[in-house]
Scaffold this active site. Structure first.
Site, PDB file in Angstrom:
ATOM      1  CE1 TYR A  67     -13.936  30.940 -21.285  1.00  0.00           C
ATOM      2  CE2 TYR A  67     -14.379  32.398 -19.427  1.00  0.00           C
ATOM      3  CZ  TYR A  67     -13.543  31.517 -20.095  1.00  0.00           C
ATOM      4  OH  TYR A  67     -12.319  31.206 -19.565  1.00  0.00           O
ATOM      5  CE1 TYR A  77     -13.886  33.451 -15.535  1.00  0.00           C
ATOM      6  CE2 TYR A  77     -12.425  33.838 -17.385  1.00  0.00           C
ATOM      7  CZ  TYR A  77     -12.982  32.982 -16.468  1.00  0.00           C
ATOM      8  OH  TYR A  77     -12.632  31.660 -16.472  1.00  0.00           O
ATOM      9  NE  ARG A 128      -9.209  31.565 -12.678  1.00  0.00           N
ATOM     10  CZ  ARG A 128      -8.801  30.676 -13.583  1.00  0.00           C
ATOM     11  NH1 ARG A 128      -9.651  30.101 -14.403  1.00  0.00           N
ATOM     12  NH2 ARG A 128      -7.523  30.335 -13.679  1.00  0.00           N
ATOM     13  CG  HIS A 166      -7.665  31.664 -18.066  1.00  0.00           C
ATOM     14  ND1 HIS A 166      -8.322  32.600 -17.301  1.00  0.00           N
ATOM     15  CD2 HIS A 166      -8.594  30.730 -18.387  1.00  0.00           C
ATOM     16  CE1 HIS A 166      -9.594  32.248 -17.164  1.00  0.00           C
ATOM     17  NE2 HIS A 166      -9.792  31.124 -17.820  1.00  0.00           N
ATOM     18  CG  HIS A 178     -10.071  27.256 -20.452  1.00  0.00           C
ATOM     19  ND1 HIS A 178     -10.150  26.659 -19.223  1.00  0.00           N
ATOM     20  CD2 HIS A 178     -10.636  28.477 -20.307  1.00  0.00           C
ATOM     21  CE1 HIS A 178     -10.750  27.481 -18.369  1.00  0.00           C
ATOM     22  NE2 HIS A 178     -11.064  28.596 -18.997  1.00  0.00           N
TER      23      HIS A 178
HETATM   24 FE   LIG Z   1     -11.753  30.349 -17.976  1.00  0.00          FE
END
Ligand SMILES: [Fe+2]
Lengths: 174, 235
Positions: free
Chosen positions: B106, B145, B155, B158, B160
């Site tokens: 991110y 990640y 995770r 995905h 969000h």
């Molecule tokens: Fe996330």
């Protein structure tokens, strides 16, 4: 049809949901300045922190407020990751009474560690008469009512949100 | 005038506040029961999004942050419809998305995962559903990640999503997953959803949405809380 289930907002929402507040290069849809203080002498601030069950201020919550009365419809959004002490601050005008109810703002709270958001309300300490007769406030156990009422200090109101424990804020199922 | 009451959260599909396998819930979940609230004006209204000036590439994450080239990774296009529980489309719903880049990183300053940032990818976008409730995003398939919840926690891929429909009872923040992801069975955030709800968070690969020589197509629909009556009609 079944509702789409909720998932947590996680720790990394800021560059999409509150980008300008967090200094990302993306235009914010909404921010915490709901009215312009320079144009509105009656601007108030509403500020506070969000505490976890250990009493620690939460640095990655996102607070949304919605103010809907017969004068104004105002929306605000603020993350708790940029100001000192992990505060949120909203600039708005005080809501007015609708149908004899005490004035309030609706609040939606999101954070990492919440798989589904919570709702609460902000009422105002200086609305003594309307607070006393308000149906919603009176439906809350009397020893928890104060968790919904912001305290006044000049043009600023303080409203802390306590997620868990003895002093837990009242959250609503709406 | 009939009184419109919006439905509650369907607890058969929504996750509970406390979900101890997802460790951050332990100190952040309310411990007292929620107070039932009679809905009034502020619950039955919400911000109106029509006046927001969307940027030209706000719904195209493959183009909205270009600096010196194209973002790396697998291009995808995500289509879907926002509806209420009766299947009626919800137009003018603000949809905001954010995600990791193809490497699972991110751009958020707090993310310290040792994977490269992509100078041409921000990972944020938004759009507003059209009159039929439809939306569309172009983006890059996000990478998996690691996170600190437990040993070797990862995770699943995905995106969000944040949705704001007609009023504040409709508010929804969720995550879209991808079909066949082997990490789903180990992810306490996904598994926080009751079994009945889990499939509703997995997008469907759709060859008919796939754009030849350009992007793989996925479909992901949303169902927001409905209400007990048709809207009041002026007489
Ligand atoms: Fe996330």
């Amino acid at each position: 049809m079944k509702q789409t289930p909720s998932q947590t907002v996680g720790p990394y929402f800021a560059y999409s949901l509150t980008p300008e507040q967090y200094l990302y290069d993306f235009k914010s849809y909404a921010d915490s300045v709901m009215v312009n203080p320079l144009e509105n002498p009656d601007t108030i601030t509403i500020t506070g922190k969000v505490f976890d069950g250990a009493g620690v201020p939460i640095p990655d919550a996102m607070i949304e407020v919605w103010q809907s009365d017969h004068q104004n419809q105002l929306f605000g959004r603020c993350g708790t990751g940029t100001l000192a002490d992990n505060r949120f601050v909203f600039y708005t005008t005080k809501p007015t009474s609708v149908n004899g109810q005490a004035p309030y703002l609706s609040v939606i709270i999101f954070m990492r560690g919440q798989l589904i958001h919570t709702y609460t309300r902000i009422y105002f300490e200086d609305e003594v008469t309307l607070n006393e007769t308000d149906e919603v406030l009176n439906s809350v156990p009397s020893d928890r009512k104060h968790t919904l009422i912001a305290t006044k200090n000049g043009n600023s109101y303080e409203f802390n949100i306590i997620m868990q424990g003895e002093k837990e804020t009242v959250f609503f199922d709406i | 005038m009939s009184q419109i009451i919006y439905n509650s959260f369907d607890r058969e599909v929504h996750p509970p506040y406390l979900s101890p396998d997802y460790q951050s819930t332990v100190l952040r979940a309310p411990s007292k029961p929620l107070m039932v609230l009679k809905q009034s004006l502020s619950e039955l209204t919400g911000p109106v999004f029509g006046d927001f000036n969307l940027g030209e590439f706000d719904n195209d994450l493959t183009k909205n942050a270009l600096k010196n080239g194209q973002p790396l990774g697998e291009r995808i296009v995500v289509h879907g419809k926002v509806m209420n529980e009766n299947g009626q489309p919800i137009p003018n719903t603000l949809i905001e998305i954010w995600q990791a880049n193809a490497a699972g990183r991110y751009i958020h300053k707090v993310d310290q995962h040792d994977a490269p940032l992509d100078p041409n990818f921000l990972g944020a976008g938004r759009c507003i559903t059209d009159s039929e409730g439809n939306y569309k995003f172009y983006t890059i398939k996000p990478g998996a990640y690691p996170w600190g919840n437990h040993h070797n926690a990862w995770r699943p891929n995905h995106i969000h999503f944040s949705l704001f429909g007609a009023n504040i009872t409709n508010r929804l923040v969720t995550q879209m997953y991808f079909p066949g992801d082997p990490l789903l069975q180990y992810d306490p955030i996904f598994l926080g959803v009751p079994p009945k709800g889990r499939d509703l968070l997995i997008s469907a690969f759709d060859l008919s949405l796939t754009e030849p020589s350009f992007a793989l197509g996925y479909r992901f629909n949303f169902v927001l809380r409905g209400h007990n009556a048709t809207p009041f009609e002026r007489q």
